[in-house]
Design a protein around this motif. Structure first.
Motif, mmCIF file in Angstrom:
data_model
loop_
_atom_site.group_PDB
_atom_site.id
_atom_site.type_symbol
_atom_site.label_atom_id
_atom_site.label_comp_id
_atom_site.label_asym_id
_atom_site.label_seq_id
_atom_site.Cartn_x
_atom_site.Cartn_y
_atom_site.Cartn_z
ATOM 1 N N UNK A 107 0.825 -1.208 0.000
ATOM 2 C CA UNK A 107 0.000 0.000 0.000
ATOM 3 C C UNK A 107 0.857 1.255 0.000
ATOM 4 N N UNK A 108 0.636 2.120 -0.972
ATOM 5 C CA UNK A 108 1.376 3.374 -1.078
ATOM 6 C C UNK A 108 2.692 3.277 -1.804
ATOM 7 N N UNK A 109 3.086 2.071 -2.208
ATOM 8 C CA UNK A 109 4.386 1.895 -2.869
ATOM 9 C C UNK A 109 4.344 2.455 -4.293
ATOM 10 N N UNK A 110 5.315 3.320 -4.644
ATOM 11 C CA UNK A 110 5.375 3.949 -5.963
ATOM 12 C C UNK A 110 6.246 3.149 -6.919
ATOM 13 N N UNK A 111 5.853 3.127 -8.179
ATOM 14 C CA UNK A 111 6.595 2.412 -9.208
ATOM 15 C C UNK A 111 7.818 3.193 -9.672
ATOM 16 N N UNK A 112 7.702 4.517 -9.725
ATOM 17 C CA UNK A 112 8.752 5.350 -10.314
ATOM 18 C C UNK A 112 9.379 6.250 -9.255
ATOM 19 N N UNK A 113 10.586 5.923 -8.783
ATOM 20 C CA UNK A 113 11.219 6.744 -7.737
ATOM 21 C C UNK A 113 11.553 8.150 -8.201
ATOM 22 N N UNK A 200 -16.826 -6.866 -6.881
ATOM 23 C CA UNK A 200 -15.649 -7.654 -6.513
ATOM 24 C C UNK A 200 -16.109 -9.064 -6.162
ATOM 25 N N UNK A 201 -15.621 -10.043 -6.892
ATOM 26 C CA UNK A 201 -15.972 -11.431 -6.630
ATOM 27 C C UNK A 201 -15.097 -11.991 -5.516
ATOM 28 N N UNK A 202 -15.686 -12.762 -4.624
ATOM 29 C CA UNK A 202 -14.921 -13.415 -3.567
ATOM 30 C C UNK A 202 -14.061 -14.506 -4.184
ATOM 31 N N UNK A 203 -12.797 -14.492 -3.868
ATOM 32 C CA UNK A 203 -11.860 -15.481 -4.414
ATOM 33 C C UNK A 203 -10.622 -15.503 -3.534
ATOM 34 N N UNK A 204 -9.684 -16.372 -3.892
ATOM 35 C CA UNK A 204 -8.412 -16.406 -3.170
ATOM 36 C C UNK A 204 -7.444 -15.419 -3.819
ATOM 37 N N UNK A 205 -6.552 -14.845 -3.019
ATOM 38 C CA UNK A 205 -5.545 -13.944 -3.568
ATOM 39 C C UNK A 205 -5.715 -12.525 -3.087
ATOM 40 N N UNK A 206 -5.165 -11.602 -3.862
ATOM 41 C CA UNK A 206 -5.170 -10.190 -3.503
ATOM 42 C C UNK A 206 -6.072 -9.396 -4.435
ATOM 43 N N UNK A 207 -6.612 -8.294 -3.904
ATOM 44 C CA UNK A 207 -7.262 -7.269 -4.717
ATOM 45 C C UNK A 207 -6.410 -6.016 -4.582
ATOM 46 N N UNK A 208 -5.950 -5.481 -5.707
ATOM 47 C CA UNK A 208 -5.083 -4.301 -5.710
ATOM 48 C C UNK A 208 -5.691 -3.228 -6.605
ATOM 49 N N UNK A 209 -5.684 -1.996 -6.145
ATOM 50 C CA UNK A 209 -6.092 -0.868 -6.973
ATOM 51 C C UNK A 209 -4.863 -0.008 -7.209
ATOM 52 N N UNK A 210 -4.512 0.147 -8.488
ATOM 53 C CA UNK A 210 -3.300 0.864 -8.879
ATOM 54 C C UNK A 210 -3.685 2.153 -9.594
ATOM 55 N N UNK A 211 -3.022 3.236 -9.251
ATOM 56 C CA UNK A 211 -3.198 4.495 -9.962
ATOM 57 C C UNK A 211 -1.991 4.754 -10.844
ATOM 58 N N UNK A 232 0.484 1.737 -5.787
ATOM 59 C CA UNK A 232 -0.599 0.915 -5.253
ATOM 60 C C UNK A 232 -1.386 1.785 -4.275
ATOM 61 N N UNK A 233 -2.626 2.122 -4.637
ATOM 62 C CA UNK A 233 -3.412 3.038 -3.828
ATOM 63 C C UNK A 233 -4.243 2.328 -2.771
ATOM 64 N N UNK A 234 -4.557 1.077 -3.019
ATOM 65 C CA UNK A 234 -5.379 0.303 -2.076
ATOM 66 C C UNK A 234 -5.018 -1.162 -2.221
ATOM 67 N N UNK A 235 -4.955 -1.880 -1.098
ATOM 68 C CA UNK A 235 -4.633 -3.304 -1.142
ATOM 69 C C UNK A 235 -5.559 -4.063 -0.219
ATOM 70 N N UNK A 236 -5.983 -5.219 -0.657
ATOM 71 C CA UNK A 236 -6.853 -6.053 0.160
ATOM 72 C C UNK A 236 -6.632 -7.517 -0.161
ATOM 73 N N UNK A 237 -7.056 -8.375 0.730
ATOM 74 C CA UNK A 237 -6.902 -9.809 0.550
ATOM 75 C C UNK A 237 -8.262 -10.436 0.331
ATOM 76 N N UNK A 244 -10.499 -8.631 3.647
ATOM 77 C CA UNK A 244 -9.707 -7.812 4.558
ATOM 78 C C UNK A 244 -9.113 -6.670 3.770
ATOM 79 N N UNK A 245 -9.242 -5.446 4.257
ATOM 80 C CA UNK A 245 -8.805 -4.285 3.487
ATOM 81 C C UNK A 245 -7.695 -3.541 4.177
ATOM 82 N N UNK A 246 -6.863 -2.901 3.342
ATOM 83 C CA UNK A 246 -5.752 -2.110 3.845
ATOM 84 C C UNK A 246 -5.640 -0.865 2.976
ATOM 85 N N UNK A 247 -5.508 0.292 3.601
ATOM 86 C CA UNK A 247 -5.301 1.545 2.877
ATOM 87 C C UNK A 247 -3.998 2.146 3.343
ATOM 88 N N UNK A 248 -3.416 2.948 2.456
ATOM 89 C CA UNK A 248 -2.178 3.668 2.818
ATOM 90 C C UNK A 248 -2.540 4.792 3.775
#
Length: 248
Positions: A107-113, A200-211, A232-237, A244-248
């Protein structure tokens, strides 16, 4: 074991001494010490190999999906972040009780330094998981030079929000695009506030929202093609019964 070569030089080893021949030069050196592997070091090496392999497969798919190049050091930094998501019994061999758990570290990790997300944007998104299984993302009004901080020589930008599912616990690391939103912003074209809603369908793995924010100019140069910011603006499992949700 050492042996005498035709030129009279020794080649090979005697005890801890190694005879080395480099053209006309001949010299000796001590054998390097061997590192004694323990159960812990073997396990750590196994986990490192697992993370490296899955991260590479995951990274190549995500970058291709976003249509952006891989900035320098991005792979190493993302690998370190993904390593933090590893859960389970890491005291054993990789693959035995070891898995990729909650992606909170991303969560919050940038692709381009060179263009961190915070340096190019001045707005925040809000995320809400609805009881009916839909994700609601609220976007504020976006104006050029207010919420979007342009880079030098740019005159417009395209903001892409993409929601994906990914399962790093599977060797092929399957990735699926769940939803995508593209918005164009310029000095003459602002974007009104809106809600982006998708199921969002329930499944195994991660849900990621990327900006991903790509800048443009009338004469698109090679330098401008590198002018982007992504994070990565939002991450959830994803799980079969809840998210389960996680925000930056």
């Amino acid at each position: 074991m050492a042996r005498v070569k035709k030129n009279g030089n020794l080649s090979g080893t005697i005890g801890n001494i190694v005879f080395v021949n480099d053209g006309e030069r001949a010299f000796v050196r001590a054998k390097p010490d061997r590192v004694k592997q323990t159960t812990q070091t073997k396990a750590a090496a196994g986990v490192f190999g697992l993370v490296s392999s899955r991260e590479k497969t995951f990274r190549l798919q995500v970058l291709r999906m976003l249509g952006v190049p891989a900035p320098q050091y991005f792979a190493a930094k993302q690998r370190a972040r993904i390593r933090k998501t590893v859960t389970g019994d890491t005291g054993g061999s990789a693959g035995t009780g070891t898995g990729f758990g909650n992606p909170q570290a991303l969560a919050g990790f940038s692709f381009n330094p060179e263009m961190e997300w915070e340096s190019c944007t001045n707005f925040f998104l809000t995320f809400e998981m609805e009881s009916n299984g839909e994700m609601k993302v609220h976007l504020p009004e976006l104006k050029w030079k207010n919420q979007i901080i342009p880079v030098k020589n740019s005159s417009s930008a395209v903001l892409t929000l993409v929601a994906i599912t990914a399962d790093l616990n599977k060797e092929a690391v399957p990735i699926k695009e769940v939803a995508k939103l593209e918005l164009e912003i310029s000095g003459t074209s602002a974007v009104p506030a809106q809600d982006w809603i998708f199921p969002v369908d329930a499944a195994e793995g991660w849900l990621l929202i990327i900006g991903c924010l790509k800048f443009g100019a009338p004469n698109q140069s090679s330098v401008m093609k590198e002018a982007f910011s992504a994070a990565y603006l939002w991450t959830g499992m994803l799980m079969s019964t809840h998210l389960s949700t996680f925000e930056d």
